[in-house]
Design a protein around this motif. Structure first.
Motif, PDB file in Angstrom:
ATOM      1  N   TYR A 440       0.932  -1.219  -0.201  1.00 37.80           N
ATOM      2  CA  TYR A 440       0.027  -0.072   0.055  1.00 37.80           C
ATOM      3  C   TYR A 440       0.850   1.195  -0.061  1.00 37.80           C
ATOM      4  O   TYR A 440       1.077   2.046   0.955  1.00 37.80           O
ATOM      5  CB  TYR A 440      -1.000   0.006   1.218  1.00 37.80           C
ATOM      6  CG  TYR A 440      -1.811  -1.207   1.222  1.00 37.80           C
ATOM      7  CD1 TYR A 440      -2.462  -1.463   0.546  1.00 37.80           C
ATOM      8  CD2 TYR A 440      -1.493  -2.240   2.104  1.00 37.80           C
ATOM      9  CE1 TYR A 440      -3.724  -2.612   0.625  1.00 37.80           C
ATOM     10  CE2 TYR A 440      -2.169  -3.394   2.268  1.00 37.80           C
ATOM     11  CZ  TYR A 440      -3.335  -3.889   1.679  1.00 37.80           C
ATOM     12  OH  TYR A 440      -3.965  -5.043   1.635  1.00 37.80           O
ATOM     13  N   PRO A 441       1.681   1.490  -1.098  1.00 37.15           N
ATOM     14  CA  PRO A 441       2.573   2.817  -1.108  1.00 37.15           C
ATOM     15  C   PRO A 441       1.752   4.037  -0.855  1.00 37.15           C
ATOM     16  O   PRO A 441       2.534   5.130  -0.452  1.00 37.15           O
ATOM     17  CB  PRO A 441       3.154   2.423  -2.275  1.00 37.15           C
ATOM     18  CG  PRO A 441       2.120   1.821  -3.307  1.00 37.15           C
ATOM     19  CD  PRO A 441       1.492   0.745  -2.507  1.00 37.15           C
ATOM     20  N   GLU A 442       0.328   4.054  -1.197  1.00 39.30           N
ATOM     21  CA  GLU A 442      -0.230   5.177  -0.939  1.00 39.30           C
ATOM     22  C   GLU A 442      -0.218   5.808   0.521  1.00 39.30           C
ATOM     23  O   GLU A 442      -0.418   6.874   0.898  1.00 39.30           O
ATOM     24  CB  GLU A 442      -1.773   4.970  -1.445  1.00 39.30           C
ATOM     25  CG  GLU A 442      -2.564   4.153  -0.763  1.00 39.30           C
ATOM     26  CD  GLU A 442      -2.468   2.753  -1.298  1.00 39.30           C
ATOM     27  OE1 GLU A 442      -3.259   1.921  -0.801  1.00 39.30           O
ATOM     28  OE2 GLU A 442      -1.622   2.480  -2.120  1.00 39.30           O
ATOM     29  N   ASN A 443      -0.130   4.728   1.309  1.00 40.81           N
ATOM     30  CA  ASN A 443       0.122   5.038   2.892  1.00 40.81           C
ATOM     31  C   ASN A 443       1.252   5.485   3.371  1.00 40.81           C
ATOM     32  O   ASN A 443       1.686   5.872   4.427  1.00 40.81           O
ATOM     33  CB  ASN A 443      -0.511   3.890   3.689  1.00 40.81           C
ATOM     34  CG  ASN A 443      -1.818   3.381   3.662  1.00 40.81           C
ATOM     35  OD1 ASN A 443      -2.705   4.267   3.007  1.00 40.81           O
ATOM     36  ND2 ASN A 443      -2.163   2.171   3.570  1.00 40.81           N
ATOM     37  N   VAL A 444       2.239   5.482   2.251  1.00 39.74           N
ATOM     38  CA  VAL A 444       3.699   5.999   2.737  1.00 39.74           C
ATOM     39  C   VAL A 444       3.717   7.690   2.618  1.00 39.74           C
ATOM     40  O   VAL A 444       2.991   8.040   1.801  1.00 39.74           O
ATOM     41  CB  VAL A 444       4.804   5.400   1.811  1.00 39.74           C
ATOM     42  CG1 VAL A 444       6.126   5.918   2.279  1.00 39.74           C
ATOM     43  CG2 VAL A 444       4.708   3.901   1.937  1.00 39.74           C
ATOM     44  N   ASP A 445       4.336   8.258   3.545  1.00 39.17           N
ATOM     45  CA  ASP A 445       4.320   9.691   3.579  1.00 39.17           C
ATOM     46  C   ASP A 445       4.930  10.192   1.943  1.00 39.17           C
ATOM     47  O   ASP A 445       5.863   9.553   1.622  1.00 39.17           O
ATOM     48  CB  ASP A 445       5.376  10.264   4.532  1.00 39.17           C
ATOM     49  CG  ASP A 445       5.345  11.752   4.935  1.00 39.17           C
ATOM     50  OD1 ASP A 445       4.739  12.100   5.597  1.00 39.17           O
ATOM     51  OD2 ASP A 445       6.131  12.408   3.991  1.00 39.17           O
ATOM     52  N   ASP A 446       4.200  11.079   1.630  1.00 35.14           N
ATOM     53  CA  ASP A 446       4.763  11.441   0.222  1.00 35.14           C
ATOM     54  C   ASP A 446       6.022  12.000  -0.065  1.00 35.14           C
ATOM     55  O   ASP A 446       6.642  11.518  -0.873  1.00 35.14           O
ATOM     56  CB  ASP A 446       3.624  12.829  -0.140  1.00 35.14           C
ATOM     57  CG  ASP A 446       2.346  12.205  -0.289  1.00 35.14           C
ATOM     58  OD1 ASP A 446       2.103  11.155  -0.498  1.00 35.14           O
ATOM     59  OD2 ASP A 446       1.489  13.376  -0.288  1.00 35.14           O
ATOM     60  N   ALA A 447       6.580  12.739   1.125  1.00 33.84           N
ATOM     61  CA  ALA A 447       7.940  12.969   0.878  1.00 33.84           C
ATOM     62  C   ALA A 447       8.969  11.932   1.168  1.00 33.84           C
ATOM     63  O   ALA A 447      10.005  11.933   0.366  1.00 33.84           O
ATOM     64  CB  ALA A 447       8.228  13.984   2.066  1.00 33.84           C
ATOM     65  N   LEU A 448       8.799  10.901   2.020  1.00 32.05           N
ATOM     66  CA  LEU A 448       9.453   9.842   1.966  1.00 32.05           C
ATOM     67  C   LEU A 448       9.513   8.960   0.751  1.00 32.05           C
ATOM     68  O   LEU A 448      10.562   8.418   0.056  1.00 32.05           O
ATOM     69  CB  LEU A 448       9.119   9.064   3.095  1.00 32.05           C
ATOM     70  CG  LEU A 448       9.899   7.623   3.472  1.00 32.05           C
ATOM     71  CD1 LEU A 448      11.492   7.820   3.451  1.00 32.05           C
ATOM     72  CD2 LEU A 448       9.359   6.930   4.698  1.00 32.05           C
ATOM     73  N   ARG A 449       8.244   8.852   0.115  1.00 30.94           N
ATOM     74  CA  ARG A 449       8.083   7.837  -1.106  1.00 30.94           C
ATOM     75  C   ARG A 449       8.917   8.652  -2.251  1.00 30.94           C
ATOM     76  O   ARG A 449       9.193   8.013  -2.880  1.00 30.94           O
ATOM     77  CB  ARG A 449       6.625   7.700  -1.451  1.00 30.94           C
ATOM     78  CG  ARG A 449       6.177   7.042  -2.570  1.00 30.94           C
ATOM     79  CD  ARG A 449       4.789   6.810  -2.701  1.00 30.94           C
ATOM     80  NE  ARG A 449       4.105   7.980  -3.326  1.00 30.94           N
ATOM     81  CZ  ARG A 449       3.200   8.696  -2.628  1.00 30.94           C
ATOM     82  NH1 ARG A 449       2.925   8.048  -1.576  1.00 30.94           N
ATOM     83  NH2 ARG A 449       2.857   9.807  -3.179  1.00 30.94           N
ATOM     84  N   GLN A 450       8.954   9.914  -2.275  1.00 33.27           N
ATOM     85  CA  GLN A 450       9.532  10.593  -3.268  1.00 33.27           C
ATOM     86  C   GLN A 450      11.098  10.616  -3.259  1.00 33.27           C
ATOM     87  O   GLN A 450      11.818  10.796  -4.190  1.00 33.27           O
ATOM     88  CB  GLN A 450       9.027  11.875  -3.427  1.00 33.27           C
ATOM     89  CG  GLN A 450       7.647  12.190  -3.812  1.00 33.27           C
ATOM     90  CD  GLN A 450       7.135  13.734  -3.939  1.00 33.27           C
ATOM     91  OE1 GLN A 450       7.903  14.356  -3.623  1.00 33.27           O
ATOM     92  NE2 GLN A 450       5.941  13.734  -4.222  1.00 33.27           N
ATOM     93  N   ARG A 451      11.391  10.125  -2.200  1.00 32.07           N
ATOM     94  CA  ARG A 451      13.104   9.950  -1.913  1.00 32.07           C
ATOM     95  C   ARG A 451      13.361   8.547  -2.474  1.00 32.07           C
ATOM     96  O   ARG A 451      14.381   8.303  -2.634  1.00 32.07           O
ATOM     97  CB  ARG A 451      13.405  10.097  -0.496  1.00 32.07           C
ATOM     98  CG  ARG A 451      13.519  11.361  -0.028  1.00 32.07           C
ATOM     99  CD  ARG A 451      13.455  11.412   1.398  1.00 32.07           C
ATOM    100  NE  ARG A 451      14.066  12.857   1.977  1.00 32.07           N
ATOM    101  CZ  ARG A 451      13.237  14.079   1.890  1.00 32.07           C
ATOM    102  NH1 ARG A 451      11.943  13.925   1.151  1.00 32.07           N
ATOM    103  NH2 ARG A 451      13.804  15.069   2.140  1.00 32.07           N
ATOM    104  N   ALA A 452      12.547   7.819  -3.057  1.00 31.62           N
ATOM    105  CA  ALA A 452      12.816   6.429  -3.978  1.00 31.62           C
ATOM    106  C   ALA A 452      13.060   6.969  -5.143  1.00 31.62           C
ATOM    107  O   ALA A 452      12.054   7.451  -5.975  1.00 31.62           O
ATOM    108  CB  ALA A 452      11.685   5.729  -3.767  1.00 31.62           C
ATOM    109  N   GLY A 453      14.455   6.907  -5.524  1.00 35.01           N
ATOM    110  CA  GLY A 453      14.801   7.205  -6.850  1.00 35.01           C
ATOM    111  C   GLY A 453      14.534   6.501  -8.230  1.00 35.01           C
ATOM    112  O   GLY A 453      14.426   6.904  -9.211  1.00 35.01           O
TER     113      GLY A 453
END
Length: 649
Positions: A440-453
């Motif tokens: 459920y990646p939608e439940n991951v904090d937006d800023a943290l998820r965007q740190r995935a290159g």
């Protein structure tokens, strides 16, 4: 990104000059504990009648303790080590422990002296002794003394652990471990070392050490804990910059000091997971292909330069997000990648460290969850190893800011991961990679998820051929059922499958993004220039405000990965002399020759691939929020109905 390659040698004659003082500390000194309490031994060792315990000469250093003048607070670590078994003679391992302690104490003091000269602490000490230190400089003086104490403690623990690393392996496994390290004193470097030696003496006594490998187990466990605590204390200190900016080397021991990075952690972890071969991963073509490429990319890391040519040329994946529905193969992908790296490292003789950050890292004590996350990051990023760190079910582990259901521990982990993956102090050397996985990646904090290159869509088997292949694979060999009209694993031919998967992203897949794409295409035609691509990116940002500059960076990084769209040849992994053991510049030129030019098709596909994932996450997140709101409204309506019924007479 800059990596210092200059090593400042610590002169051997300076180290030898410190031997008498180090030996005196091991022989005996007075110390009254301030923080830790004196520990009682778990068991008392009995000696055979008539066997004396004194096997060393008496110290003649004024003010130091000897056996005949010992008081309860006295520390005689040399005697404690020599009395750790019933043998009347000093064993080789006991002698090695004492020599390692003496060497580490001497190097710690030389390093502290170097820091004092570089930071101006030496001048402040002289002024303080002369009574000319004015009040305005006293705060800086004490801060530098504390910094010097931290340096001495870490170098002492680091080098002791480094020198005993081989002995620990030879001695075998032991369950005897050190207790928690508490006596960390930062008044000055000398008092700091006294506190550490006092506590080590206490730990050896309390553990009831009876064999050599128990002794080494306690000492190395103590050193590892001491390093970890000192590193946490050192975080954020501006006074340590002269030490962290310089790299030191002790030539005789092949020992390097690189800030607060443990040198002995080059030891590999023993992996017990069931490895998977690439052919056992069905579907997930892009994710599998990128994982295979990344496994070989890691092996290009140069241990002398402490840098990977891919990190310099572009195309290295430091962090990636793997998302998909339950049962689509995320765990299998981890097992495949870890197995490949493990095999490559074993063949090359490199140390490989794999670690997973699990929900067990969440602690109810304030700050403990952050400490666990930082320890995980330090373990994987150690520049002396090839590292692979995974964070499975990251949506459960890292809290989403603003979500009232996120615990304090989860939010601590989120903060640590955000800083570690793209913070001001993040250094990408190219020796490690981190994979975040979630259903459920939608439940991951937006800023943290965007740190995935990079984004690995783990969608499992998709086609009829995929399902036939996976059924045949999982059925095993204990049957005689014919395959039928199907060429087994033909659909899993990686090059062909990946090319088809990339081609699918020439157009978006998510409905909201398709509307943006078609509208912009109708306005400006084919996207064949940077200006037109920029127009498309701006339109995406207008449709989703979370599509920021970090998203553009991740897309361009993904494009650079595509430019490195080749696998290092298998023979380079099988025969290390062909590539792995070459010097850095040679490896860099060999890789550059394989690189491909960036094309407009690559850029469009990567924009769509990344934007599709963000729109997919946003749609899921919105849908989940709507469903939760509907359920809440339904509960309130039901509660009102029951309340009205209960209120009727």
């Amino acid at each position: 990104m800059t990596v210092s390659n200059d090593l400042m040698e610590l002169k051997e004659e300076k180290i030898l000059e410190k031997y008498p003082l180090a030996e005196a500390m091991l022989e005996g000194f007075d110390h009254t504990p301030r923080i830790a309490a004196k520990r009682e031994p778990d068991r008392v060792l009995e000696r055979s009648p008539g066997i004396g315990s004194r096997r060393r000469f008496r110290s003649t250093t004024p003010g130091l303790l000897t056996r005949t003048t010992a008081r309860p607070e006295g520390v005689q670590l040399a005697n404690r080590v020599l009395e750790s078994d019933d043998d009347a003679l000093t064993t080789p391992l006991q002698a090695s422990v004492l020599r390692a302690l003496r060497r580490a104490l001497s190097v710690a003091q030389v390093t502290s002296d170097q820091f004092a000269e570089q930071s101006g602490l030496s001048d402040l000490k002289r002024s303080n002794l002369a009574g000319t230190l004015d009040a305005s400089r006293k705060k800086n003086f004490q801060d530098l003394l504390s910094a010097s104490a931290l340096i001495s403690l870490h170098v002492f623990a680091n080098m002791t652990d480094f020198l005993l690393a081989g002995l620990a392996t030879d001695a075998g496994e032991t369950e005897v471990q050190s207790g928690e390290v508490e006596e960390i004193l930062l008044d000055n470097d000398q008092l700091a070392l006294h506190g550490a030696l006092w506590e080590l003496d206490q730990e050896i006594a309390a553990a009831g050490v009876s064999t050599d490998h128990d002794l080494i187990g306690v000492v190395t466990s103590f050193c590892e804990q001491l390093m970890e605590k000192v590193t946490l204390r050192a975080e954020g200190s501006v006074h340590l910059k002269p030490f962290t900016d310089a790299n030191y080397r002790v030539e005789a021991d092949d020992f390097e000091i690189t800030g607060f990075t443990p040198a002995a952690r080059a030891r590999s972890t023993t992996l017990t997971m069931a490895f998977k071969k690439p052919e056992e991963v069905v579907g997930n073509h892009i994710a599998k292909y990128q994982a295979m490429k990344l496994s070989k990319m890691l092996m290009a890391y140069d241990f002398e330069r402490k840098l990977n040519p891919f990190a310099e040329l572009g195309g290295f994946i430091f962090t990636f997000m793997g998302d998909g529905k339950p049962g689509t193969g995320k765990t299998t992908l981890i097992q495949m990648m870890a197995g490949m790296i493990n095999d490559y490292c074993s063949n090359a003789g490199y140390a490989f460290r794999y670690q997973n950050l699990s929900t067990e890292s969440i602690d109810s004590y304030q700050g403990k969850s952050a400490q666990n996350a930082k320890a995980f990051i330090r373990t994987v990023t150690d520049p002396n190893v090839i590292g692979f760190g995974t964070i499975d079910d990251i949506d459960q582990l890292a809290g989403k800011r603003g979500d009232r259901q996120s615990s304090a521990g989860q939010l601590e982990i989120t903060a640590v991961l955000m800083e570690s993956f793209a913070g001001a102090n993040t250094v990408v050397r190219g020796n490690c990679t981190f994979g975040m996985f979630s259903n459920y990646p939608e439940n991951v904090d937006d800023a943290l998820r965007q740190r995935a290159g990079a984004r690995f869509l783990v969608d499992g088997p998709q086609t009829r051929e995929d399902y036939i292949d996976i059924l045949h694979l999982l059925m095993g060999k204990n049957h005689s059922i014919p395959v039928g009209d199907h060429e087994l694993f033909e659909a899993q031919a990686i090059k062909k499958a990946v090319a088809a998967s990339y081609e699918q992203h020439s157009r978006p897949k998510e409905d909201a993004l398709i509307k943006v794409f078609d509208r912009i295409h109708a306005q400006i035609g084919d996207m064949d220039t940077i200006a037109k691509l920029g127009t498309y990116l701006k339109a995406i940002q207008e449709a989703d405000e979370r599509f920021t500059g970090r998203a553009i960076k991740n897309i361009t990084d993904a494009v650079k990965v595509r430019a490195m769209d080749f696998e290092l040849p298998d023979e380079w992994m099988e025969e290390p002399d062909l590539f792995l053991f070459k010097n850095y510049d040679t490896k860099k030129s060999m890789i550059a020759e394989l690189a491909k030019p960036i094309t407009i098709e690559m850029v469009i596909q990567e924009i769509n691939r990344y934007a599709d994932s963000e729109f997919r996450y946003a749609d899921k997140s919105d849908e989940v929020a709507i469903e939760n709101a509907v359920r809440e409204m339904q509960r309130m309506e039901e509660a009102k109905r029951r309340y009205v019924e209960a209120s009727r007479p």
